[in-house]
Design a protein around this motif. Structure first.
Motif, PDB file in Angstrom:
ATOM      1  N   SER A   1       0.836  -1.208   0.000  1.00 50.41           N
ATOM      2  CA  SER A   1       0.000   0.000   0.000  1.00 50.41           C
ATOM      3  C   SER A   1       0.864   1.247   0.000  1.00 50.41           C
ATOM      4  O   SER A   1       0.534   2.233  -0.665  1.00 50.41           O
ATOM      5  CB  SER A   1      -0.916   0.024   1.231  1.00 50.41           C
TER       6      SER A   1
ATOM      7  N   ASP B   1      -6.275  -0.797  -4.345  1.00 58.67           N
ATOM      8  CA  ASP B   1      -5.685  -1.332  -3.116  1.00 58.67           C
ATOM      9  C   ASP B   1      -6.643  -2.319  -2.470  1.00 58.67           C
ATOM     10  O   ASP B   1      -7.619  -1.921  -1.836  1.00 58.67           O
ATOM     11  CB  ASP B   1      -5.337  -0.200  -2.141  1.00 58.67           C
ATOM     12  N   GLU B   2      -6.388  -3.610  -2.653  1.00 55.37           N
ATOM     13  CA  GLU B   2      -7.194  -4.689  -2.072  1.00 55.37           C
ATOM     14  C   GLU B   2      -8.689  -4.431  -2.242  1.00 55.37           C
ATOM     15  O   GLU B   2      -9.446  -4.468  -1.269  1.00 55.37           O
ATOM     16  CB  GLU B   2      -6.878  -4.840  -0.568  1.00 55.37           C
TER      17      GLU B   2
END
Ligand SMILES: Nc1ncnc2c1ncn2[C@@H]1O[C@H](COP(=O)(O)OP(=O)(O)O)[C@@H](O)[C@H]1O
Ligand SMILES: [Mg+2]
Length: 353
Positions: free
Chosen positions: A43, A158-159
């Motif tokens: 991240s 991001d995820e």
């Protein structure tokens, strides 16, 4: 669309180094996945590309332009987060149009772009709903819609699927990949899930503790992992590792009598301490194979997972056939030497890599 180049990028939080010099080239239109265990710096790297974290060292280049000192809004990127970050008091339509409104886009442009995103993502029936009236998958789609209305040069994820249940995750995985195939926008996608990385990526970057362990296509990483970390991280169930020694013409696992020897998959000096790696799906049942002691038998229907003991090590085998063995029985198995690996025990590097 644009390429993204990461050149010797470092990040410190206070005195703590978090990224130790990352080099990575992402081609125009490529779908690149950053994968690694929680806390490895994925991240942080993505946020640096977005401009949400400053850069302690090195350069980030988007579309040929060094962006180290360019603010996020001028980088021509769009980011989709795990928690969607939708505005609860705005409808789907308003959420999607919001960034264009901020940019003072003309009303016709706002309407046309929102309609296009809505059509691409199948959101037409939901345009007047509020986020609380949507399912998790629908919210995720709105978050993507908000990104695509701007025609950014680069998508950053991001995820994005971590909050969805397993079935929806598989469906959304397909939708994101399909979206990429249609728009061909350069994408950097962060996940800790190696299956997501394998199924979605053109290029995978495996990270650990702020370093890049290997970069390659999904099958390059599966077939030719650079080291023990990548070998153990990519593939499910994970690769079996047997510590041992190279003997005359074969591999001898630690903790069993000298007669048991496995065919060598790579050239290695006799006496060299190595780790032998074999994936569960590359073991087969063979009456001339080596004896192992069954510890656990798990039929999944399509295959049977067998956990067994060999000397001091535990092995998992995934067999297409139905295995009737019981706990404590002896089973004879054979690795396919063409699909096994040897790793240097000290450095973890794969021999012959
Ligand atoms: N703002 C911050 N201040 C201090 N440490 C941070 C900050 N953000 C992240 N870290 C640390 O940096 C490391 C990498 O974090 P992160 O990039 O979020 O990892 P990942 O996304 O791979 O799980 C972790 O050890 C985390 O605790
Ligand atoms: Mg993270």
């Amino acid at each position: 669309m644009a390429s993204v180049e990461i050149r010797g990028v470092r990040k410190n939080f206070g005195a703590t180094p978090i990224l130790h010099g990352v080099d990575l080239n992402i081609a125009d239109g490529e779908f690149c996945v950053l994968v690694g265990p929680s806390g490895c710096g994925k991240s942080t790297l993505l946020r640096m590309i977005a401009g949400l974290e400053n850069i302690s060292g090195g350069e980030i280049v988007i579309g040929g332009r060094v962006v180290n000192n360019v603010p996020p809004k001028d980088r021509d990127i769009a980011m989709v987060f795990q928690n969607y970050a939708l505005y609860p008091h705005m409808t789907v339509r308003e959420n999607m149009a919001f960034s264009l409104r901020l940019a003072k886009a003309p009303k016709e442009v706002m309407e046309a772009e929102t309609a296009r995103a809505s059509r691409i993502l199948g959101l037409d029936p939901l345009l007047d709903r509020y986020p609380r009236q949507l399912s998790g998958g629908q919210r995720q789609r709105v978050a993507m819609g908000r990104a695509i209305v701007r025609h950014p040069q680069v998508f950053l994820f991001d995820e994005p699927l971590s909050n969805l249940d397993a079935k929806l995750r598989v469906q959304m995985r397909g939708e994101i990949k399909d979206l990429h195939q249609r728009l061909r926008t350069t994408t950097v996608y962060v996940t800790h899930d190696q299956i997501e990385a394998m199924t979605m990526a053109d290029k995978i970057v495996v990270m650990q503790a702020g370093r890049v362990e290997q970069i390659g296509t999904p099958l390059e990483l599966y077939d030719r992992p650079a080291n023990l970390f990548v070998a153990g991280f990519i593939g499910s169930p994970a690769m079996n590792f047997l510590p041992g020694q190279v003997g005359d013409g074969g591999f001898r696992p630690d903790g069993i009598d000298g007669a048991t020897s496995l065919p060598l998959p790579a050239r290695a000096e006799a006496g060299q301490p190595v780790v032998y790696g074999i994936r569960p799906e590359h073991l087969r049942l063979d009456e001339n194979g080596i004896p192992v002691t069954v510890q656990l038998v798990e039929p999944t229907g399509s295959e049977t997972m067998v956990t067994a003991r060999l000397g001091e090590s535990t092995l998992v085998g995934a067999f297409r056939e139905r295995v009737t063995a019981r706990v404590g029985d002896t089973l004879r198995i054979m690795p396919d030497p063409a699909l096994a690996h040897l790793f240097n025990k000290g450095t973890g590097t794969r021999l012959g890599a």
